[in-house]
Motif scaffolding. Structure first.
Motif, PDB file in Angstrom:
ATOM      1  N   LEU A  17       0.879  -1.136   0.128  1.00 36.80           N
ATOM      2  CA  LEU A  17       0.180   0.130   0.012  1.00 36.80           C
ATOM      3  C   LEU A  17       0.755   1.212   0.206  1.00 36.80           C
ATOM      4  O   LEU A  17       0.623   2.163  -0.777  1.00 36.80           O
ATOM      5  N   ILE A  18       2.079   1.337   0.841  1.00 40.28           N
ATOM      6  CA  ILE A  18       2.912   2.530   0.721  1.00 40.28           C
ATOM      7  C   ILE A  18       3.425   2.370  -0.736  1.00 40.28           C
ATOM      8  O   ILE A  18       3.678   3.496  -1.208  1.00 40.28           O
ATOM      9  N   ALA A  19       4.062   1.211  -1.332  1.00 36.01           N
ATOM     10  CA  ALA A  19       4.337   1.158  -2.792  1.00 36.01           C
ATOM     11  C   ALA A  19       3.379   1.932  -3.685  1.00 36.01           C
ATOM     12  O   ALA A  19       3.717   2.358  -4.562  1.00 36.01           O
ATOM     13  N   LEU A  20       1.912   1.362  -3.392  1.00 33.54           N
ATOM     14  CA  LEU A  20       1.073   2.110  -4.288  1.00 33.54           C
ATOM     15  C   LEU A  20       1.279   3.674  -4.300  1.00 33.54           C
ATOM     16  O   LEU A  20       0.910   4.260  -5.447  1.00 33.54           O
ATOM     17  N   VAL A  21       1.116   3.997  -3.200  1.00 29.17           N
ATOM     18  CA  VAL A  21       1.322   5.517  -2.967  1.00 29.17           C
ATOM     19  C   VAL A  21       2.521   6.241  -3.792  1.00 29.17           C
ATOM     20  O   VAL A  21       2.433   7.187  -4.633  1.00 29.17           O
ATOM     21  N   LEU A  22       3.795   5.449  -3.587  1.00 28.20           N
ATOM     22  CA  LEU A  22       4.914   5.883  -4.546  1.00 28.20           C
ATOM     23  C   LEU A  22       4.492   5.485  -5.981  1.00 28.20           C
ATOM     24  O   LEU A  22       4.853   6.255  -6.859  1.00 28.20           O
ATOM     25  N   SER A  23       3.855   4.652  -6.319  1.00 24.69           N
ATOM     26  CA  SER A  23       3.388   4.435  -7.800  1.00 24.69           C
ATOM     27  C   SER A  23       2.629   5.716  -8.230  1.00 24.69           C
ATOM     28  O   SER A  23       2.881   6.026  -9.491  1.00 24.69           O
ATOM     29  N   VAL A  24       1.645   6.380  -7.510  1.00 20.93           N
ATOM     30  CA  VAL A  24       0.915   7.209  -7.998  1.00 20.93           C
ATOM     31  C   VAL A  24       2.064   8.550  -8.080  1.00 20.93           C
ATOM     32  O   VAL A  24       1.763   9.156  -9.115  1.00 20.93           O
ATOM     33  N   VAL A  25       2.911   8.730  -7.159  1.00 23.57           N
ATOM     34  CA  VAL A  25       3.694   9.521  -7.521  1.00 23.57           C
ATOM     35  C   VAL A  25       4.669   9.573  -8.643  1.00 23.57           C
ATOM     36  O   VAL A  25       5.015  10.291  -9.521  1.00 23.57           O
ATOM     37  N   GLY A  26       4.931   8.209  -8.966  1.00 22.33           N
ATOM     38  CA  GLY A  26       5.665   7.779 -10.159  1.00 22.33           C
ATOM     39  C   GLY A  26       4.742   8.163 -11.461  1.00 22.33           C
ATOM     40  O   GLY A  26       5.468   8.456 -12.504  1.00 22.33           O
ATOM     41  N   ALA A  27       3.484   7.863 -11.365  1.00 20.43           N
ATOM     42  CA  ALA A  27       3.048   8.041 -12.670  1.00 20.43           C
ATOM     43  C   ALA A  27       2.674   9.546 -12.879  1.00 20.43           C
ATOM     44  O   ALA A  27       2.823  10.029 -14.023  1.00 20.43           O
TER      45      ALA A  27
END
Length: 73
Positions: A17-27
């Protein structure tokens, strides 16, 4: 014997879930890098930034696979 693999999934879920937040930032970084590379194709750093953003987008899957593989069966 197959009961231990879901345990790795459950243990890795908060980190995913933390990585999901980072993936939104990555997007967001990827979209900005793509726009910048279209506006100024001479900027090679934008391509590197876009590649980094794509690796951030793939991060939740990598985290879950890593946690699942850490549980011995």
């Amino acid at each position: 014997m197959g009961d231990c693999r879901p345990l790795g999934f459950l243990l890795g879920l908060p980190f995913a879930l933390i990585a999901l937040v980072l993936s939104v930032v990555g997007a967001v970084i990827w979209v900005l890098g793509t726009i910048l590379s279209c506006l100024c194709p001479c900027c090679i750093c934008c391509a590197g930034l876009a590649n980094f953003a794509v690796s951030l987008i793939k991060l939740p899957i990598k985290v879950l696979r890593w946690f699942t593989n850490q549980i011995p069966c």
